[in-house]
Write an enzyme that holds these catalytic residues in place. Structure first.
Site, short mmCIF file in Angstrom:
data_model
loop_
_atom_site.label_atom_id
_atom_site.label_comp_id
_atom_site.label_asym_id
_atom_site.label_seq_id
_atom_site.Cartn_x
_atom_site.Cartn_y
_atom_site.Cartn_z
N PHE B 116 31.55 -13.96 31.32
CA PHE B 116 32.66 -14.69 31.90
C PHE B 116 32.11 -15.73 32.87
CE2 PHE B 116 37.24 -14.75 32.39
CZ PHE B 116 37.63 -14.07 31.25
N GLN B 248 43.58 -23.01 42.23
CA GLN B 248 42.71 -23.08 41.05
C GLN B 248 43.44 -23.68 39.85
OE1 GLN B 248 41.10 -19.40 38.75
NE2 GLN B 248 39.38 -20.36 39.80
#
Lengths: 256, 611
Positions: B116, B248
């Site tokens: 990830f 984000q």
């Protein structure tokens, strides 16, 4: 298996985001507000929609621009939270996962609440009976003995055995598409059985016997008439009827 | 009005709220109040995984995870909190497995792990397999598993109840509270959507777990219901919000729609390409390329589009290419997200690249807490009996940019901690503290004023204008001009909000009314976000100022603490605001004052952030 909507080839041609022309669409919505009248009525609204718009977008357009009192549940808007199951052109679907262009927007699209649960207002039904059935089948892992210090060991094959039924989002599209459930609200319904399946076939679980006992009830799995409405309705592509059959078989063979 | 008394009241039934409930209800009479049915919460939309250094598939340790989290957050992370999270991640994953979560498995039958963004071996050497996952519906499985265990433990829920006020024994907006003085949270006021009734919940301890506020933006992966309720309630009651400028933008939203396509797509080998077919991330992050942290990837994508290398008829997106992966691999590891591409864009990911563009995804900031989950009323004093966990909170483990999977971790680790702290605290409190004589008055007045306003502008128009200015002016790239434009627009929209009206004047299931109330929350959150962004004249993590493109540790290695105060309040420079930043924004009825809080550093010195 993934659920694939019809008309994928046509959709692929105009798949470019925002590249599709707008069109007019009429929604014929079943309205009910007990504060106004005991009678439900059909109401039509026409709005402008775009290529990738879903039924939920059209409902929002009506609510936000024409009639704020139109009432429905929604949250994630992309088919994972299970809030907006409704009956669209006579079939249970999620409004956020049904593209307008895929349900023939040339004719008015009918939108009604899902069937078999009491209607609260417009497209909102009382979900309590549905969740009550779910809670009854002991939808949690049952183990005995000491907990392992690390994780339980499970082979990927054992994990795959119940993969399909872990996809359930409890939207009630299956249960409220079931003719048995319509006539007998006491029936556990497909969603509860799917969630029982999810644990019965989990190699880590030791509660299968108890769950099968519960589902052996007269309102349990034996009420299923295998009409496949549930499988067709499931927005997650779960093979619901197959899962119910597997539970029936486990009941007889006690093999799971 | 109905009243209830509980030891612990938890607001929100997503991952953090239910993880807290499982802990709190073991030792204290607990109620969970949620505006949705618990399984509708947006934790269920999380896809890719939850990181923990289990080292099931390759060498790993929690110290590397701590470092990655701190570096990923561009050093604005409180390092003690990051350590707690990375260390407790291991038990958090094992807890979930033992609760029944069906993780994918290794050939040995252990929990499988995959790569990830930003998660590396040995401080950045190469990508590491750290994310524990259940296909690409890890969040769905976490939410289901937690709810299942709440059913097992017979946790009490109040579903489709909207919490609209927080009760405290001091008015922090106007009272000047001494350092060290005791301030207590005493309850919440909720609105039952089905009946239209208000309910007062008196509690010894309250946990806010209300999630994020992505709906301040137009293009977002967030649910319609993510309207920043908990953050806004705290802010209105005079509590600070921390680091709200850091939002984000997830790189891979479906173009034009914002629907999330997990980073797991790149973890499993997917590649981002521009219109020329170039794997452009090789230029921006030569070592880990497509698996760089989200802020870097999102900015790189936006830059490709700005420089004319976007794909599609309007050259306004880039492409996520999975076509080199085996269809069977895609089906096994990424079934849901490939279905999203088929359903919503009519794209077949086996054979065609998927159009993607950054989508507003996650608030790194929120209600400030310490590592026990206790809410702070300034840089160091806690509010007794008030806790927060998950996206609503800022602990701060994400700093200026959260790493993928760390939100699922955050809700489990700090959900559990806050549940435990709240129950322990409630057990020490003998009597419920008194609440005002008519505790629901404020909420009832607000609701009836909104409902009874005969005519005015539509809620949807104001909301749309807000979301459009936020997308245009406070997204991936920001400048002083763009942010000043956003602030001016929000000032104007706050005025217009006073004149919005709803069409549904009824009592039962009035979602029209609640959307109007939620718009108020959104405006407040957007306001803080923009003011804090204006003040931070540097670029760090998710906050990128084109006019200040570098990180400035000399002036900004500090958490922002934003307070709403009456215009008549004493001048902040007099020492009334801890760590005062020289920035006050006047909104007419009130002002937004910015203070600061030091960043906790343990063992990692800030370094240049390269991947």
């Amino acid at each position: 298996m993934t659920a694939v909507l019809e008309n994928t080839t046509e959709a692929a041609q105009d798949g470019q985001a925002g590249a599709v022309a707008s069109f007019e669409v009429t929604l014929k919505i079943r309205r009910y507000n007990p504060e106004v009248s005991e009678e439900a009525v059909w109401e039509e609204h026409t709005v402008t929609a775009h290529g990738t718009d879903r039924v939920l977008d059209a409902l929002h357009k009506i609510k936000w621009e024409l009639d704020g009192s139109l009432t429905f549940r929604r949250s994630c808007a992309h088919g994972v939270c299970g809030s907006d199951a409704m009956r669209i052109n006579g079939r249970n679907r999620l409004a956020c996962k049904t593209l307008l262009k895929d349900v023939n927007p040339d004719k008015p699209i009918t939108v009604e609440p899902i069937k078999g649960l009491p209607v609260v207002k417009d497209l909102v039904v009382d979900m309590e009976p549905f969740f009550a059935s779910y809670r009854e089948i002991m939808p949690f892992l049952i183990t005995s003995g000491n907990e392992p210090s690390r994780e339980n060991i499970q082979s990927q094959a054992d994990r795959d055995r119940f993969d399909d039924t872990t996809k359930c989002i409890l939207c009630a599209a299956c249960t409220s598409s079931c003719p048995v459930f319509w006539t007998d609200g006491q029936y556990f319904g497909p969603a509860a059985i799917v969630n029982a399946h999810r644990f019965i076939f989990d190699s880590r679980d030791e509660g299968a016997t108890q769950r099968l006992e519960i589902l052996n009830d007269k309102e349990g799995v034996w009420r299923c008439r295998t009409t496949f409405n549930c499988t067709e309705a499931c927005p997650r592509g779960i093979e619901v009827t197959k899962a119910i059959q597997e539970v029936k078989r486990a009941m007889i063979t006690r093999a799971f | 009005m109905q009243t209830h008394q509980y030891d612990v009241v938890i607001v929100g039934a997503g991952g953090a709220g239910m993880r807290a409930a499982l802990e709190a209800s073991k030792g204290a009479r607990t109620a969970v109040i949620s505006k949705l049915y618990p399984t509708r919460s947006h934790t269920g939309a999380a896809q890719g995984g939850m990181c923990a250094a289990l080292a099931n598939v390759e060498e790993d340790n929690w110290e590397w995870h701590t470092f990655d989290t701190i570096k990923g957050g561009d050093y604005l992370v409180d390092q003690d909190a990051a350590e707690v999270m990375a260390k407790e991640a291991i038990d958090a994953v094992l807890d979930l497995e033992r609760m029944g979560l069906p993780f994918n498995r290794t050939p040995e039958g252990r929990i499988d792990q995959r790569r990830f963004g930003g998660h590396t071996r040995n401080h950045g050497e190469a990508a590491v397999r750290r994310a524990c996952y259940a296909a690409d519906r890890t969040g769905h499985m976490i939410l289901q598993t937690l709810y299942q265990n709440c059913v097992k433990q017979d946790v009490e829920f109040f579903n489709e109840f909207y919490v609209l006020d927080l009760l405290t024994d001091h008015d922090l907006t106007t009272e000047d509270i001494e350092d060290g003085a005791e301030v207590n949270a005493t309850g919440v006021v909720a609105y039952d959507l089905a009946s239209g009734e208000t309910h007062v919940f008196q509690a010894k301890a309250i946990i806010f777990a209300t999630g994020g506020a992505g709906k301040i933006f137009k293009t977002t992966s967030n649910a319609h219901t993510l309207t920043g309720d908990g953050m806004a309630l705290a802010y209105r009651r005079g509590l600070p919000l921390e680091d709200m400028e850091f939002f984000q933008f997830h790189p891979t939203g479906l173009a034009g729609l914002g629907i999330l396509l997990s980073e797991a797509a790149r973890g499993e080998g997917g590649i981002l390409r521009n219109s020329e077919g170039e794997r452009f991330m090789e230029r921006y992050a030569p070592t880990i390329k497509d698996l760089a942290p989200r802020d870097i990837v999102a900015r790189s994508m936006a830059n490709e589009v700005r420089e004319g290398r976007g794909a599609g008829p309007n050259k306004d997106y880039v492409l996520l290419d999975l076509t080199h992966l085996e269809p069977a691999h895609i089906d096994a590891k990424l079934p849901d997200i490939t279905e999203f591409a088929r359903t919503y864009l009519g794209i077949e990911p086996y054979t065609e690249p998927v159009p993607v563009y950054p989508t507003a995804h996650y608030a790194m900031g929120g209600v400030p807490t310490n590592i026990k989950g206790e809410v702070l009323r300034d840089g160091h004093n806690v509010v007794k009996g008030l806790y927060a966990a998950g996206e609503v909170a800022c602990v701060s483990v994400h700093g200026s940019n959260r790493l993928g999977t760390n939100s699922l971790l955050d809700i489990n680790v700090f959900g559990k901690r806050s549940g435990r702290s709240a129950a322990a605290y409630a057990q020490t409190v003998e009597q419920h503290l008194p609440i005002p004589e008519n505790p629901a008055a404020r909420v009832e007045a607000q609701l009836s004023e909104m409902r009874d306003r005969p005519e005015g502008e539509r809620v949807a128009e104001v909301r749309k204008a807000l979301q459009e200015t936020m997308d245009a002016n406070a997204q991936v790239f920001r400048t002083r001009e763009s942010l000043e434009q956003a602030a001016a627009d929000i000032r104007d929209l706050q005025k217009r909000y006073k004149n919005v009206s709803v069409q549904d004047k009824g009592t039962l299931f009035n979602t029209d009314l609640l959307e109007a109330i939620e718009l108020g929350f959104l405006l407040d959150i957007a306001e803080v976000t923009v003011v804090a962004a204006l003040n931070r004249r540097e670029s760090r993590g998710g906050h990128y100022r084109e006019d200040y493109p570098d990180r400035d540790d000399t002036n900004y290695m500090l958490h922002t603490m934003a307070y709403r105060r009456p215009t008549s309040a004493p001048d902040a420079a007099d020492g009334h605001v801890e760590g005062y930043f020289d920035h006050v924004e006047d909104f007419g009825d009130y002002k937004v004052v910015l203070g600061s809080k030091t960043v906790t550093q343990t063992r990692y010195e800030p370094m240049e952030r390269k991947y």
